[in-house]
Design an enzyme around this catalytic site. Sequence first.
Site, mmCIF file in Angstrom:
data_model
loop_
_atom_site.group_PDB
_atom_site.id
_atom_site.type_symbol
_atom_site.label_atom_id
_atom_site.label_comp_id
_atom_site.label_asym_id
_atom_site.label_seq_id
_atom_site.Cartn_x
_atom_site.Cartn_y
_atom_site.Cartn_z
ATOM 1 N N SER A 152 41.198 35.334 38.256
ATOM 2 C CA SER A 152 41.708 36.784 37.900
ATOM 3 C C SER A 152 40.437 37.975 38.467
ATOM 4 C CB SER A 152 41.821 36.794 36.712
ATOM 5 O OG SER A 152 41.459 36.539 35.748
ATOM 6 N N HIS B 40 32.115 37.696 34.427
ATOM 7 C CA HIS B 40 33.268 38.650 34.422
ATOM 8 C C HIS B 40 34.626 38.159 34.928
ATOM 9 C CE1 HIS B 40 31.078 42.671 34.525
ATOM 10 N NE2 HIS B 40 30.469 41.861 34.519
ATOM 11 N N ASP B 41 34.854 36.861 35.541
ATOM 12 C CA ASP B 41 35.440 35.890 35.745
ATOM 13 C C ASP B 41 36.206 35.093 34.602
ATOM 14 O OD1 ASP B 41 38.314 35.217 37.135
ATOM 15 O OD2 ASP B 41 36.826 33.054 37.846
ATOM 16 N N ASP C 239 39.874 31.693 36.456
ATOM 17 C CA ASP C 239 40.895 31.677 37.168
ATOM 18 C C ASP C 239 40.101 32.268 38.060
ATOM 19 O OD1 ASP C 239 40.644 33.908 35.794
ATOM 20 O OD2 ASP C 239 43.324 33.616 35.470
ATOM 21 N N GLY D 44 39.863 32.844 31.325
ATOM 22 C CA GLY D 44 38.724 32.596 31.595
ATOM 23 C C GLY D 44 38.522 32.485 32.995
ATOM 24 N N VAL E 280 37.280 36.773 31.239
ATOM 25 C CA VAL E 280 38.913 37.379 31.247
ATOM 26 C C VAL E 280 39.650 36.991 32.111
ATOM 27 C CG1 VAL E 280 40.633 39.655 31.671
ATOM 28 C CG2 VAL E 280 38.016 39.385 32.177
ATOM 29 N N PRO F 224 31.856 42.609 28.273
ATOM 30 C CA PRO F 224 31.198 43.689 26.647
ATOM 31 C C PRO F 224 30.876 44.348 27.037
ATOM 32 C CG PRO F 224 30.107 40.929 27.089
ATOM 33 C CD PRO F 224 30.848 41.481 27.857
#
Length: 202
Positions: free
Chosen positions: A79, A69-70, A77, A75, A73, A166
């Site tokens: 986030s 999941h990181d 990073d 790359g 979105v 997805p």
Amino acid sequence: MARPAPSPLLLLVVLAGALAGGGEAALLKAHFYRPSCPAAEAVVRDIVVARVAADPAALPARLLRLFFHDCFVRGCDASVLIDSMAGNTAEKDAGPNGSLGGLDVIDTAKAVLEAVCPGVVSCADIVALAARDAMHTQFGRDLWDVQLGRRDGVVSSASEALSNIPSPSDNFTTLEAKFASKGLDVKDLVILSGTYISSQHR
Ligand code: HEM
Ligand SMILES: *[C@@H]1O[C@H](CO)[C@@H](O)[C@H](O)[C@H]1NC(C)=O
Ligand SMILES: *[C@@H]1O[C@H](CO)[C@@H](O)[C@H](O)[C@H]1NC(C)=O
């Protein structure tokens, strides 16, 4: 939730390996922290091993999924770890975060590493290491090499999570496009989807 059988998990790992070797890899290196924070990899591994021992059924797969999941979105990073603030709903509060877990393991490792070598080890690298180490607890060996040296992002947007991760209601064309946009091919998608469906029907 039942612990996934080794074979579906191994197939997920194939995909995680593909994520780990993504387009940024040319800028990254194995054992990046050896000069700047030699304990970094051992610290993450020890924490993951201890936490998996306390939650062996769910945590390994969750740490692997957190990396997925990181990376989908902006790359890989970290986030996915950023909290929402006034005026910004972050990735972790987007719909596809359903049952996302293991974030506290990353937080713990980051806190320990900040005490050992302040400001050196990125959360993004901890997420990447934790996914590898979680799989090590299941298979008894490293299944892929982790390249390190990622920088943490400062932008985290729920709407980007919604459009990149997805969805179970996506059709094949959309899934193919979402995977292709991350450098993953139809083979990755088919292996993963078969694995995902079989693990849901156990
Ligand atoms: C075709 C792509 C994918 C779709 C459509 C998809 C969709 C989903 C959905 C809808 C859930 C349930 C979320 C909830 O509980 O609300 C889920 C759970 C999960 N997914 Fe995926 N996923 C995909 C790819 C992946 C990949 C690539 C990984 C790991 C590398 C992964 C690992 C997991 C795990 C471990 C869970 C269970 C989490 C838990 O209950 O602790 N998935 N996925
Ligand atoms: C996922 O989003 C919901 C809705 O905003 C939020 O309540 C929940 O805490 C989030 N999950 C995680 C793991 O942050
Ligand atoms: C797949 O979904 C997209 C987005 O919802 C839609 O634009 C497209 O027409 C769909 N394709 C097929 C083949 O159903």
